[in-house]
Design an enzyme around this catalytic site. Structure first.
Site, PDB file in Angstrom:
ATOM      1  N   ASP A  38       6.878  -7.691  15.366  1.00  0.00           N
ATOM      2  CA  ASP A  38       7.678  -6.568  14.860  1.00  0.00           C
ATOM      3  C   ASP A  38       8.965  -6.475  15.677  1.00  0.00           C
ATOM      4  O   ASP A  38       9.014  -6.880  16.841  1.00  0.00           O
ATOM      5  CB  ASP A  38       6.913  -5.245  14.970  1.00  0.00           C
ATOM      6  N   ASP A  64      12.152 -10.267  15.168  1.00  0.00           N
ATOM      7  CA  ASP A  64      13.108  -9.818  14.157  1.00  0.00           C
ATOM      8  C   ASP A  64      13.085 -10.916  13.095  1.00  0.00           C
ATOM      9  O   ASP A  64      13.505 -12.050  13.360  1.00  0.00           O
ATOM     10  CB  ASP A  64      14.511  -9.673  14.774  1.00  0.00           C
ATOM     11  N   VAL A  65      12.596 -10.595  11.908  1.00  0.00           N
ATOM     12  CA  VAL A  65      12.380 -11.643  10.899  1.00  0.00           C
ATOM     13  C   VAL A  65      13.671 -12.321  10.440  1.00  0.00           C
ATOM     14  O   VAL A  65      13.617 -13.362   9.785  1.00  0.00           O
ATOM     15  CB  VAL A  65      11.609 -11.113   9.664  1.00  0.00           C
ATOM     16  N   ASN A  91       5.339  -9.324   5.665  1.00  0.00           N
ATOM     17  CA  ASN A  91       5.297  -7.901   5.312  1.00  0.00           C
ATOM     18  C   ASN A  91       6.563  -7.135   5.692  1.00  0.00           C
ATOM     19  O   ASN A  91       6.948  -6.196   4.995  1.00  0.00           O
ATOM     20  CB  ASN A  91       4.078  -7.272   6.005  1.00  0.00           C
ATOM     21  N   TYR A 158      17.395  -3.256  -3.022  1.00  0.00           N
ATOM     22  CA  TYR A 158      15.958  -3.336  -2.760  1.00  0.00           C
ATOM     23  C   TYR A 158      15.237  -4.061  -3.901  1.00  0.00           C
ATOM     24  O   TYR A 158      14.439  -4.971  -3.669  1.00  0.00           O
ATOM     25  CB  TYR A 158      15.381  -1.921  -2.572  1.00  0.00           C
ATOM     26  N   LYS A 162      13.214  -7.722  -3.768  1.00  0.00           N
ATOM     27  CA  LYS A 162      11.787  -7.833  -4.062  1.00  0.00           C
ATOM     28  C   LYS A 162      11.541  -8.757  -5.261  1.00  0.00           C
ATOM     29  O   LYS A 162      10.530  -9.460  -5.312  1.00  0.00           O
ATOM     30  CB  LYS A 162      11.181  -6.442  -4.293  1.00  0.00           C
ATOM     31  N   VAL A 191       3.560   3.920  -1.312  1.00  0.00           N
ATOM     32  CA  VAL A 191       2.528   3.954  -0.276  1.00  0.00           C
ATOM     33  C   VAL A 191       3.095   4.827   0.845  1.00  0.00           C
ATOM     34  O   VAL A 191       4.281   4.715   1.189  1.00  0.00           O
ATOM     35  CB  VAL A 191       2.249   2.528   0.270  1.00  0.00           C
ATOM     36  N   THR A 193       4.244   5.593   4.004  1.00  0.00           N
ATOM     37  CA  THR A 193       4.634   4.912   5.240  1.00  0.00           C
ATOM     38  C   THR A 193       5.974   5.493   5.703  1.00  0.00           C
ATOM     39  O   THR A 193       6.416   6.517   5.189  1.00  0.00           O
ATOM     40  CB  THR A 193       4.829   3.390   5.002  1.00  0.00           C
TER      41      THR A 193
HETATM   42  N1  LIG Z   1       5.812   2.129   1.402  1.00  0.00           N
HETATM   43  C1  LIG Z   1       5.997   1.816   0.121  1.00  0.00           C
HETATM   44  O1  LIG Z   1       6.015   2.690  -0.768  1.00  0.00           O
HETATM   45  C2  LIG Z   1       6.156   0.366  -0.260  1.00  0.00           C
HETATM   46  C3  LIG Z   1       5.995   0.028  -1.617  1.00  0.00           C
HETATM   47  C4  LIG Z   1       6.143  -1.296  -1.980  1.00  0.00           C
HETATM   48  C5  LIG Z   1       6.402  -2.251  -1.041  1.00  0.00           C
HETATM   49  N2  LIG Z   1       6.555  -1.893   0.276  1.00  0.00           N
HETATM   50  C6  LIG Z   1       6.855  -2.955   1.235  1.00  0.00           C
HETATM   51  O2  LIG Z   1       5.872  -2.955   2.244  1.00  0.00           O
HETATM   52  C7  LIG Z   1       6.409  -3.598   3.407  1.00  0.00           C
HETATM   53  C8  LIG Z   1       6.072  -2.790   4.638  1.00  0.00           C
HETATM   54  O3  LIG Z   1       6.791  -1.570   4.595  1.00  0.00           O
HETATM   55  P1  LIG Z   1       6.143  -0.151   4.966  1.00  0.00           P
HETATM   56  O4  LIG Z   1       6.111   0.644   3.720  1.00  0.00           O
HETATM   57  O5  LIG Z   1       4.921  -0.324   5.756  1.00  0.00           O
HETATM   58  O6  LIG Z   1       7.346   0.450   5.843  1.00  0.00           O
HETATM   59  P2  LIG Z   1       7.420   0.892   7.372  1.00  0.00           P
HETATM   60  O7  LIG Z   1       8.849   1.207   7.607  1.00  0.00           O
HETATM   61  O8  LIG Z   1       6.411   1.956   7.645  1.00  0.00           O
HETATM   62  O9  LIG Z   1       6.994  -0.426   8.166  1.00  0.00           O
HETATM   63  C9  LIG Z   1       7.844  -1.549   8.228  1.00  0.00           C
HETATM   64  C10 LIG Z   1       7.622  -2.287   9.526  1.00  0.00           C
HETATM   65  O10 LIG Z   1       8.532  -3.412   9.555  1.00  0.00           O
HETATM   66  C11 LIG Z   1       9.225  -3.403  10.793  1.00  0.00           C
HETATM   67  N3  LIG Z   1      10.539  -4.047  10.636  1.00  0.00           N
HETATM   68  C12 LIG Z   1      11.666  -3.545  10.085  1.00  0.00           C
HETATM   69  N4  LIG Z   1      12.661  -4.437  10.166  1.00  0.00           N
HETATM   70  C13 LIG Z   1      12.156  -5.537  10.766  1.00  0.00           C
HETATM   71  C14 LIG Z   1      12.684  -6.804  11.119  1.00  0.00           C
HETATM   72  N5  LIG Z   1      13.976  -7.123  10.906  1.00  0.00           N
HETATM   73  N6  LIG Z   1      11.868  -7.713  11.707  1.00  0.00           N
HETATM   74  C15 LIG Z   1      10.571  -7.399  11.962  1.00  0.00           C
HETATM   75  N7  LIG Z   1      10.030  -6.219  11.680  1.00  0.00           N
HETATM   76  C16 LIG Z   1      10.802  -5.287  11.067  1.00  0.00           C
HETATM   77  C17 LIG Z   1       9.295  -1.944  11.215  1.00  0.00           C
HETATM   78  O11 LIG Z   1       9.505  -1.787  12.604  1.00  0.00           O
HETATM   79  C18 LIG Z   1       7.943  -1.429  10.760  1.00  0.00           C
HETATM   80  O12 LIG Z   1       6.951  -1.596  11.740  1.00  0.00           O
HETATM   81  C19 LIG Z   1       7.903  -3.756   3.153  1.00  0.00           C
HETATM   82  O13 LIG Z   1       8.183  -5.098   2.784  1.00  0.00           O
HETATM   83  C20 LIG Z   1       8.152  -2.814   1.990  1.00  0.00           C
HETATM   84  O14 LIG Z   1       9.273  -3.186   1.236  1.00  0.00           O
HETATM   85  C21 LIG Z   1       6.442  -0.603   0.679  1.00  0.00           C
END
Ligand SMILES: NC(=O)c1ccc[n+]([C@@H]2O[C@H](COP(=O)([O-])OP(=O)(O)OC[C@H]3O[C@@H](n4cnc5c(N)ncnc54)[C@H](O)[C@@H]3O)[C@@H](O)[C@H]2O)c1
Length: 295
Positions: A38, A64-65, A91, A158, A162, A191, A193
């Protein structure tokens, strides 16, 4: 490919919180060794403790991805610690800034595309050779979104990012199938988060010069709508449980919100109707019986 997880190793990006952390717990419960990466080192360390307390095998690595060298480091750490890699969960993702076409800065587009698209590419490029080399097969789980299946107003960056993840997944499936690597794409709707607070992790390299910044006032309504939607989402634990269930039955598209079926079926219907229009076209209709060319 065996869908037996026990004793195998998963590398998870964005594992410090939200969906990534929930998947780390769920996969660890299946007996997997977990490698958590992360960008947020402090939260990552705290998150890994929650797995260690349960006796799971876990190691962390700053990631950092958008930086491929950091992907190389996490792969090296995973192999040093656990010997092999079997799964990568791409993720990490950011929500960007909801806004009109003209109100979305180029730097915001680049940030969203770099994290959500290039981050997934880098994850696959770094991990696939490691999965191939032991010959035991494995998994790539790409976290896209329902937003990859539907355009949404004020969220083009976004949604485009995706949609790219869905497309990358579909391209990698036939490529990796001979290597026993199952590729799937997770497409959740909302979700609960911190995705609506993604700016907390926005890197300096995507900063916008002050004079080019969109006013906070303009962005307020979109930000509030995003927060309300995310806060109404399903719990991460439910999503993670669904993912394990779907991976066990080798699903390609992993859906967690069956109420959204009407979105994808409506889109398929519209595309189908457009093909009927092409079939009836005096200009191109005669091509209907030609072979389909792919490579
Ligand atoms: N929450 C939703 O409603 C939802 C719905 C569909 C898809 N998603 C996808 O789920 C995935 C996870 O998101 P989430 O909802 O858990 O959000 P979140 O913000 O709670 O968690 C994201 C995590 O990614 C980390 N992160 C951010 N930028 C980064 C980088 N450059 N390198 C490494 N780590 C990094 C953050 O520190 C965090 O721990 C994402 O790809 C998001 O697009 C989320």
């Amino acid at each position: 490919m065996s869908n037996e997880f026990k004793g195998k190793t998963a590398v998870i990006s964005g594992a410090a919180g939200g969906i990534g952390l929930a998947l780390a717990h769920a996969l660890a419960e299946q007996g997997m060794n977990i490698v958590m990466g992360d960008i947020d080192a402090v939260t990552l360390a705290e998150a890994s403790e929650t797995l260690k307390e349960k006796g799971h095998n876990v190691v962390t690595c700053p990631l950092d991805v958008t930086d491929y060298t950091q992907w190389e480091s996490i792969v090296a750490k995973a192999k040093d610690t656990f010997g092999k890699i079997h799964m990568v969960v791409n993720n990490a993702g950011v929500g960007g800034t909801p806004g009109k076409i003209e109100d979305t800065e180029h730097a915001t587009w680049r940030w969203v595309m770099d994290v959500n698209v290039m981050g997934v590419l880098y994850g696959a490029q770094a991990c696939v050779p490691a999965i191939k080399e032991h010959g035991e097969g494995g998994w790539i789980l790409n976290v896209a979104s329902m937003a990859g299946m539907m355009g949404m107003p004020y969220a083009a960056a976004y949604c485009a990012s995706k949609a790219a993840v869905v497309s990358m997944t579909e391209s990698w499936i036939p490529e990796l199938q001979p290597h026993n690597i199952h590729v799937s794409v997770l497409c959740p709707a909302f979700v609960k988060t911190r995705i609506h607070e993604s700016h907390r992790n926005r890197q300096e390299k995507y900063a916008v010069a002050k004079e080019k910044r969109i006013s906070k006032e303009k962005l307020k309504a979109g930000a509030q709508a995003a927060a309300t939607a995310v806060e109404s989402g399903i719990p991460v634990s439910m999503l993670a449980e669904r993912v394990i269930e779907a991976l066990r039955s080798n699903q390609t598209y992993i859906y967690s919100h069956p109420n959204y079926r009407k979105v994808t079926s409506g889109r398929s219907k519209a595309i189908d109707m457009a093909f009927i229009d092409a079939e009836q076209s005096p200009v191109v209709g005669h091509l209907i019986n030609d072979d389909i060319i792919t490579f």
